[in-house]
Design a protein around this motif. Structure first.
Motif, mmCIF file in Angstrom:
data_model
loop_
_atom_site.group_PDB
_atom_site.id
_atom_site.type_symbol
_atom_site.label_atom_id
_atom_site.label_comp_id
_atom_site.label_asym_id
_atom_site.label_seq_id
_atom_site.Cartn_x
_atom_site.Cartn_y
_atom_site.Cartn_z
ATOM 1 N N GLN A 123 41.883 -99.833 13.694
ATOM 2 C CA GLN A 123 42.759 -100.847 13.112
ATOM 3 C C GLN A 123 43.587 -100.261 11.970
ATOM 4 O O GLN A 123 44.774 -100.536 11.846
ATOM 5 N N GLU A 147 31.695 -100.702 14.819
ATOM 6 C CA GLU A 147 32.435 -101.414 13.776
ATOM 7 C C GLU A 147 33.264 -100.445 12.946
ATOM 8 O O GLU A 147 34.421 -100.714 12.624
ATOM 9 N N LYS A 148 32.672 -99.290 12.592
ATOM 10 C CA LYS A 148 33.401 -98.284 11.831
ATOM 11 C C LYS A 148 34.573 -97.729 12.653
ATOM 12 O O LYS A 148 35.673 -97.542 12.143
ATOM 13 N N GLU A 172 36.107 -99.276 15.088
ATOM 14 C CA GLU A 172 37.101 -100.344 15.198
ATOM 15 C C GLU A 172 37.927 -100.432 13.913
ATOM 16 O O GLU A 172 39.155 -100.589 13.966
ATOM 17 N N ALA A 173 37.291 -100.300 12.760
ATOM 18 C CA ALA A 173 37.996 -100.342 11.479
ATOM 19 C C ALA A 173 38.980 -99.179 11.372
ATOM 20 O O ALA A 173 40.120 -99.347 10.927
ATOM 21 N N PHE A 195 25.968 -100.425 16.918
ATOM 22 C CA PHE A 195 26.899 -101.498 16.594
ATOM 23 C C PHE A 195 27.684 -101.152 15.325
ATOM 24 O O PHE A 195 28.883 -101.406 15.232
ATOM 25 N N GLU A 196 27.011 -100.568 14.356
ATOM 26 C CA GLU A 196 27.669 -100.161 13.118
ATOM 27 C C GLU A 196 28.698 -99.063 13.389
ATOM 28 O O GLU A 196 29.784 -99.042 12.801
#
Length: 79
Positions: free
Chosen positions: A14, A7-8, A10-11, A3-4
Motif C-alpha cells: 500500500q 499484514e506487513k 500489505e502495508a 498473518f502478521e
C-alpha cells in the motif's frame, strides 16, 4: 505469525502504491509546467524574431535617411 507477515507485506504494498501515485501526480504536474515553459519559450522566440525584423527595417530606414542627408549636404557644398 504468517498473518502478521501478510499484514506487513500489505502495508508495504500500500505504501508503494501511494508513493507511485504521488510520483505519477508529480510527473503530470511537471509535464504541465514543461509544456507551459515550452509555450513561453516559443512566444519569446516569436517576439525576438519580430524585434529582429523591426531592427533590420529601422536600420534600412536609417541608412536611407543618411544617404538623403549626404545628398543634401553635397548639394549645399556645390552652392
Amino acid at each position: 505469525m504468517s498473518f502478521e507477515v501478510f499484514e506487513k507485506l500489505e502495508a508495504k504494498v500500500q505504501q508503494a502504491i501511494d508513493t507511485i501515485t504521488l510520483l505519477q501526480m508529480e510527473i503530470e504536474e511537471l509535464k504541465e509546467k514543461n509544456n507551459s515553459l515550452v509555450r513561453e519559450v516559443e512566444s519569446s522566440a516569436s517576439g525576438r524574431e519580430s524585434l529582429v525584423n523591426e531592427n533590420v527595417q529601422l536600420k534600412q530606414e536609417q541608412q536611407a535617411w543618411q544617404e538623403r542627408l549626404r545628398l543634401l549636404l553635397g548639394k549645399m557644398d556645390e552652392v
